[in-house]
Enzyme design. Structure first.
Site, PDB file in Angstrom:
ATOM      1  CG  ASP A 231      11.743  66.353  39.031  1.00 23.08           C
ATOM      2  OD1 ASP A 231      12.954  66.216  39.267  1.00 23.08           O
ATOM      3  OD2 ASP A 231      11.301  66.813  37.956  1.00 23.08           O
ATOM      4  CG  LEU A 232      10.179  62.657  46.643  1.00 21.07           C
ATOM      5  CD1 LEU A 232       9.715  61.241  46.361  1.00 21.07           C
ATOM      6  CD2 LEU A 232      11.141  62.702  47.820  1.00 21.07           C
ATOM      7  CG  ASP A 233       6.311  63.515  47.227  1.00 18.82           C
ATOM      8  OD1 ASP A 233       5.711  62.514  46.804  1.00 18.82           O
ATOM      9  OD2 ASP A 233       6.909  63.559  48.312  1.00 18.82           O
ATOM     10  CD  GLU A 234       9.463  69.158  42.996  1.00 19.38           C
ATOM     11  OE1 GLU A 234       9.750  69.536  41.846  1.00 19.38           O
ATOM     12  OE2 GLU A 234      10.138  69.433  43.999  1.00 19.38           O
TER      13      GLU A 234
END
Length: 289
Positions: A231-234
């Site tokens: 989950d990109l940047d999460e």
């Protein structure tokens, strides 16, 4: 007390369902092995009933081998259903740094490493550009240029994973590496890849985030360091910080202030990971200082 008098030092980290007797069991194990507790931190998470602990201890000379201590502790771990690891404090984590065209975090990490304040063993620098070859090689470190395009991305990621295996890398630091990694790579390095980015997300996505922030009149500039997940940047957040700005800051000054915060936040996150202070708890972290 000198290091010689302390003996060999270890760090035990663990998490398990919270119940009475955990600290007593760990302490008893240490007493049985004539260990001296140098530092101990623990935390009970009330909402999910999990317990976290980090114990830094020494075993007097001639000491014991790590494998022997691990074998002896396994019965304690099994009885409390622990997820645990024992680390030799003298061993520094092999670390690979990845960077693109913004070099402020790379420069800061290399300087801290050379000066001895960053407790890792840097095994090399990877970049999809060639800008920081000279900087890397000035520190007598290997520089690996792995270009990435849409067509070459699978081959580039295969080269990266091969390099991680060859160097026995345990920690990968994305020091402003501006390529999105595939879910397969993220899964492969889960819990051992740290990313840094400005804290405007998700408000100001895409290009020129500081120009976007300036147009909205932001008063706080910040940065976030987190573990990488698909989950990109999460991913689970390790550290964050902010500084105040005002109307006199043009976009270039905002970006400069943001870079200063990024270097500090990333350095703290890498240091805490290397000192085995960060324990994963689902989508969150527990940091035992």
């Amino acid at each position: 007390m000198s290091e010689e008098q302390r003996g060999r030092e270890f760090i035990l980290t663990l998490s398990c369902p919270d119940k009475p007797g955990i600290v007593y069991a760990v302490s008893s194990f240490l007493v049985q092995h004539s260990a001296n507790i140098i530092d101990s931190k623990q935390y009970g998470q009330e909402d999910d009933g999990r317990f976290f602990m980090r114990v830094h201890f020494s075993v007097p000379p001639p000491g014991r081998e790590k494998k022997e201590l691990e074998k002896d502790f396994s019965w304690v771990a099994e009885s409390f259903h622990m997820s645990w690891r024992l680390h030799d404090k003298a061993e520094r984590i092999p670390t690979l740094i990845m960077v693109s065209k913004l070099g402020h975090c790379l420069n800061d990490l290399l300087f801290r490493w050379r000066s001895g304040s960053l407790p890792v063993e840097i095994v090399g620098v990877v970049s999809n550009h060639d800008e920081y070859r000279d900087l890397t090689e000035s520190y007598k470190l290997p520089f690996h240029h792995i270009p990435v395009t849409a067509e070459t991305k699978p081959a580039a990621e295969a080269s990266l994973l091969s390099l991680i295996d060859e160097t026995e890398t345990e920690l990968i630091v994305l020091a402003r590496y501006m390529q999105i990694l595939s879910p397969e790579v993220c899964k492969r390095v889960e819990g051992r890849m740290i990313n840094i980015h400005h804290s405007f997300l998700p408000s100001f996505k895409g290009a020129k985030p500081y120009h976007q922030a300036h147009s909205k009149g932001v008063k706080l500039i910040g940065a976030t360091a987190h573990y990488v997940t698909p989950d990109l940047d999460e991913g689970p957040i390790i550290e964050q910080d902010v500084i105040r700005v005002d109307h006199t800051f043009a976009p270039p000054q905002l970006a400069e202030a943001g870079q200063d915060v990024e270097t500090q936040v990333l350095a703290r996150a890498v240091t805490w990971h290397a000192e085995h202070r960060v324990l994963l708890n689902g989508n969150r972290t527990v940091t035992l200082h």
